[in-house]
Design a protein around this motif. Structure first.
Motif, PDB file in Angstrom:
ATOM      1  N   VAL A 101       0.971  -0.832  -0.427  1.00  0.00           N
ATOM      2  CA  VAL A 101      -0.012   0.128  -0.246  1.00  0.00           C
ATOM      3  C   VAL A 101       0.884   1.277   0.091  1.00  0.00           C
ATOM      4  O   VAL A 101       2.161   1.226   0.631  1.00  0.00           O
ATOM      5  CB  VAL A 101      -0.587  -0.048   1.189  1.00  0.00           C
ATOM      6  N   LEU A 102       0.495   1.972  -0.990  1.00  0.00           N
ATOM      7  CA  LEU A 102       1.232   3.473  -1.026  1.00  0.00           C
ATOM      8  C   LEU A 102       0.789   4.888  -0.562  1.00  0.00           C
ATOM      9  O   LEU A 102      -0.317   5.226  -2.059  1.00  0.00           O
ATOM     10  CB  LEU A 102       2.285   3.553  -1.831  1.00  0.00           C
ATOM     11  N   HIS A 103       0.994   5.746  -0.601  1.00  0.00           N
ATOM     12  CA  HIS A 103      -0.233   6.694  -0.707  1.00  0.00           C
ATOM     13  C   HIS A 103       0.403   8.096  -1.849  1.00  0.00           C
ATOM     14  O   HIS A 103       2.300   7.880  -2.561  1.00  0.00           O
ATOM     15  CB  HIS A 103       0.609   7.627   0.517  1.00  0.00           C
ATOM     16  N   PRO A 104      -0.484   8.158  -2.372  1.00  0.00           N
ATOM     17  CA  PRO A 104       0.346   8.790  -4.097  1.00  0.00           C
ATOM     18  C   PRO A 104       0.721  10.687  -3.596  1.00  0.00           C
ATOM     19  O   PRO A 104       1.599  11.214  -4.558  1.00  0.00           O
ATOM     20  CB  PRO A 104      -1.250   8.985  -4.735  1.00  0.00           C
ATOM     21  N   PHE A 105       0.676  10.725  -2.080  1.00  0.00           N
ATOM     22  CA  PHE A 105       1.227  12.979  -2.040  1.00  0.00           C
ATOM     23  C   PHE A 105       1.141  12.977  -0.953  1.00  0.00           C
ATOM     24  O   PHE A 105       0.159  11.473   0.079  1.00  0.00           O
ATOM     25  CB  PHE A 105       0.386  13.359  -2.861  1.00  0.00           C
ATOM     26  N   ILE A 106       1.797  13.033   0.008  1.00  0.00           N
ATOM     27  CA  ILE A 106       2.163  14.049   1.021  1.00  0.00           C
ATOM     28  C   ILE A 106       1.634  15.165   1.307  1.00  0.00           C
ATOM     29  O   ILE A 106       2.810  16.044   0.385  1.00  0.00           O
ATOM     30  CB  ILE A 106       2.466  13.231   2.099  1.00  0.00           C
ATOM     31  N   GLY A 107       0.764  16.144   2.057  1.00  0.00           N
ATOM     32  CA  GLY A 107       0.617  17.767   1.676  1.00  0.00           C
ATOM     33  C   GLY A 107      -0.575  18.209   1.444  1.00  0.00           C
ATOM     34  O   GLY A 107      -1.651  17.232   0.235  1.00  0.00           O
ATOM     35  N   PHE A 108      -1.035  19.336   1.613  1.00  0.00           N
ATOM     36  CA  PHE A 108      -2.072  20.266   1.425  1.00  0.00           C
ATOM     37  C   PHE A 108      -1.927  20.785   0.120  1.00  0.00           C
ATOM     38  O   PHE A 108      -2.861  21.636  -0.513  1.00  0.00           O
ATOM     39  CB  PHE A 108      -3.292  20.717   2.214  1.00  0.00           C
ATOM     40  N   ARG A 109      -1.005  21.147  -0.095  1.00  0.00           N
ATOM     41  CA  ARG A 109      -0.774  22.951  -0.543  1.00  0.00           C
ATOM     42  C   ARG A 109      -0.103  22.934  -2.161  1.00  0.00           C
ATOM     43  O   ARG A 109      -1.438  23.472  -2.831  1.00  0.00           O
ATOM     44  CB  ARG A 109       0.506  23.032   0.043  1.00  0.00           C
ATOM     45  N   ASP A 110       0.460  21.289  -2.590  1.00  0.00           N
ATOM     46  CA  ASP A 110       0.084  21.476  -3.838  1.00  0.00           C
ATOM     47  C   ASP A 110      -0.575  20.239  -4.491  1.00  0.00           C
ATOM     48  O   ASP A 110      -1.970  19.988  -4.348  1.00  0.00           O
ATOM     49  CB  ASP A 110       1.661  20.552  -4.538  1.00  0.00           C
ATOM     50  N   HIS A 111      -1.389  21.080  -6.158  1.00  0.00           N
ATOM     51  CA  HIS A 111      -2.440  19.953  -6.653  1.00  0.00           C
ATOM     52  C   HIS A 111      -1.757  20.099  -8.127  1.00  0.00           C
ATOM     53  O   HIS A 111      -2.422  19.893  -8.509  1.00  0.00           O
ATOM     54  CB  HIS A 111      -3.705  21.176  -6.392  1.00  0.00           C
ATOM     55  N   THR A 112      -0.320  19.737  -8.084  1.00  0.00           N
ATOM     56  CA  THR A 112       0.223  20.010  -9.580  1.00  0.00           C
ATOM     57  C   THR A 112       1.026  19.015 -10.373  1.00  0.00           C
ATOM     58  O   THR A 112       2.190  18.217  -9.957  1.00  0.00           O
ATOM     59  CB  THR A 112       0.726  21.413  -9.980  1.00  0.00           C
ATOM     60  N   PRO A 113      -0.193  17.570 -10.501  1.00  0.00           N
ATOM     61  CA  PRO A 113       0.988  15.954 -11.081  1.00  0.00           C
ATOM     62  C   PRO A 113       1.497  16.304 -11.873  1.00  0.00           C
ATOM     63  O   PRO A 113       1.155  17.109 -12.356  1.00  0.00           O
ATOM     64  CB  PRO A 113      -0.546  14.906 -10.477  1.00  0.00           C
ATOM     65  N   ASN A 114       2.717  15.330 -11.714  1.00  0.00           N
ATOM     66  CA  ASN A 114       3.218  15.504 -13.185  1.00  0.00           C
ATOM     67  C   ASN A 114       3.824  14.987 -14.010  1.00  0.00           C
ATOM     68  O   ASN A 114       4.034  13.726 -13.284  1.00  0.00           O
ATOM     69  CB  ASN A 114       4.516  17.535 -13.354  1.00  0.00           C
ATOM     70  N   ARG A 115       4.589  15.036 -15.102  1.00  0.00           N
ATOM     71  CA  ARG A 115       5.381  13.334 -16.156  1.00  0.00           C
ATOM     72  C   ARG A 115       6.684  12.916 -14.866  1.00  0.00           C
ATOM     73  O   ARG A 115       6.877  12.079 -14.701  1.00  0.00           O
ATOM     74  CB  ARG A 115       5.896  14.068 -16.963  1.00  0.00           C
ATOM     75  N   ILE A 116       7.218  13.884 -14.260  1.00  0.00           N
ATOM     76  CA  ILE A 116       8.802  13.551 -13.568  1.00  0.00           C
ATOM     77  C   ILE A 116       7.970  12.397 -12.179  1.00  0.00           C
ATOM     78  O   ILE A 116       8.208  11.293 -11.741  1.00  0.00           O
ATOM     79  CB  ILE A 116       8.860  14.376 -11.931  1.00  0.00           C
ATOM     80  N   GLY A 117       6.865  12.451 -11.488  1.00  0.00           N
ATOM     81  CA  GLY A 117       6.028  11.889 -10.700  1.00  0.00           C
ATOM     82  C   GLY A 117       5.813  10.248 -11.440  1.00  0.00           C
ATOM     83  O   GLY A 117       5.402   9.902 -10.616  1.00  0.00           O
ATOM     84  N   ILE A 118       5.078  10.310 -12.371  1.00  0.00           N
ATOM     85  CA  ILE A 118       4.908   9.299 -13.195  1.00  0.00           C
ATOM     86  C   ILE A 118       5.799   8.665 -13.570  1.00  0.00           C
ATOM     87  O   ILE A 118       6.122   7.317 -13.459  1.00  0.00           O
ATOM     88  CB  ILE A 118       3.905  10.085 -14.492  1.00  0.00           C
ATOM     89  N   ASP A 119       7.128   9.531 -13.482  1.00  0.00           N
ATOM     90  CA  ASP A 119       7.863   8.138 -14.236  1.00  0.00           C
ATOM     91  C   ASP A 119       8.821   7.923 -12.625  1.00  0.00           C
ATOM     92  O   ASP A 119       9.477   6.755 -13.184  1.00  0.00           O
ATOM     93  CB  ASP A 119       9.043   9.418 -15.152  1.00  0.00           C
ATOM     94  N   ASN A 120       8.798   8.318 -12.238  1.00  0.00           N
ATOM     95  CA  ASN A 120       9.250   7.816 -10.823  1.00  0.00           C
ATOM     96  C   ASN A 120       8.166   7.172 -10.836  1.00  0.00           C
ATOM     97  O   ASN A 120       8.552   5.632 -10.140  1.00  0.00           O
ATOM     98  CB  ASN A 120       9.732   9.105  -9.630  1.00  0.00           C
ATOM     99  N   PHE A 121       6.932   6.898 -10.165  1.00  0.00           N
ATOM    100  CA  PHE A 121       6.211   6.207  -9.973  1.00  0.00           C
ATOM    101  C   PHE A 121       6.392   4.899 -10.968  1.00  0.00           C
ATOM    102  O   PHE A 121       6.099   3.203 -10.270  1.00  0.00           O
ATOM    103  CB  PHE A 121       4.944   6.445  -9.334  1.00  0.00           C
ATOM    104  N   ARG A 122       6.552   5.102 -11.699  1.00  0.00           N
ATOM    105  CA  ARG A 122       6.851   3.956 -12.926  1.00  0.00           C
ATOM    106  C   ARG A 122       8.002   2.873 -12.489  1.00  0.00           C
ATOM    107  O   ARG A 122       7.733   1.143 -12.884  1.00  0.00           O
ATOM    108  CB  ARG A 122       6.784   4.092 -14.475  1.00  0.00           C
TER     109      ARG A 122
END
Length: 218
Positions: A101-122
């Motif tokens: 089980v994993l969290h996609p994110f932590i925090g309430f300030r940002d709301h901008t998923p991006n390609r960097i994150g998708i590639d890291n999670f890949r």
């Protein structure tokens, strides 16, 4: 059609001054079917051995999430977090733990998923596939990040959704997350959580139920 089997488990938390074997034995004595833990590379093998001796299912490991927001950034911090998640997935496969089980994110300030994150999670998705385990992305704050990951890996059968009912009430403000991702449900967390409000702390409470590989926790 073969009836789907369900198990109900509980989170292994510290602070009781018990060994891994003692803690797991008490969970079995209380009548639980399964348990889950956080990721601790020094203790995961001991938990697995204790669970096997007690006849319990080691249902899942909750991956580290304290800096998971770094996964959406470039640089060394993201690499460190990504490497931990890959190692966690590898350990799950090594010890026969079927779900991470994993969290996609932590925090309430940002709301901008991006390609960097998708590639890291890949990289994590690929590690889970090699390990023969399922990933379960949990509903937390930052729903945009969960949506981006569920869309990016919609063609990966080992990537699913972990419904956390406490998070749904507190962080998702009662939004029906099952309506969005129920067809990909592969794990559940049932619990009650204190959350900050403008006037103090509020505890979200809820009723119990069962679902595949059910657990209680964070």
């Amino acid at each position: 059609m073969e009836e789907k089997q369900y198990s109900v488990g509980i989170n292994v938390l510290g602070g009781a001054g018990l060994s891994q074997a003692q803690h797991i034995a008490l969970i079995a004595e209380a009548g639980w079917d399964a348990f889950f833990t956080g990721w601790d590379p020094d203790r995961i093998g001991k938990w697995a051995d204790a669970g096997a001796r007690a006849g319990l299912t080691y249902a899942s490991v909750h991956a580290p999430f304290g800096e998971v927001n770094r996964m959406w950034e470039a640089g060394d911090a993201a690499e460190h977090v990504r490497n931990d998640l890959v190692a966690c997935a590898t350990d799950c496969g090594r010890y026969g733990i079927p779900v991470m089980v994993l969290h996609p994110f932590i925090g309430f300030r940002d709301h901008t998923p991006n390609r960097i994150g998708i590639d890291n999670f890949r990289r994590v998705v690929e590690a889970a596939d090699r390990a023969g385990i399922a990933l379960s992305f949990e509903n937390v704050e930052g729903e945009e990040y969960l949506a981006a990951l569920m869309d990016a890996f919609s063609d990966c059968p080992h990537v699913g959704f972990c419904l956390d009912t406490g998070h749904e009430l507190c962080y998702n403000r009662g939004k029906n997350m099952m309506a969005l991702y129920g067809d990909r449900l592969n794990h559940t967390h049932f619990g009650a959580y204190p959350v900050p409000t403008s006037t103090g702390w509020m505890t979200c409470t809820l009723s119990w139920g069962t679902a595949p590989s059910t657990g209680t926790g964070s």
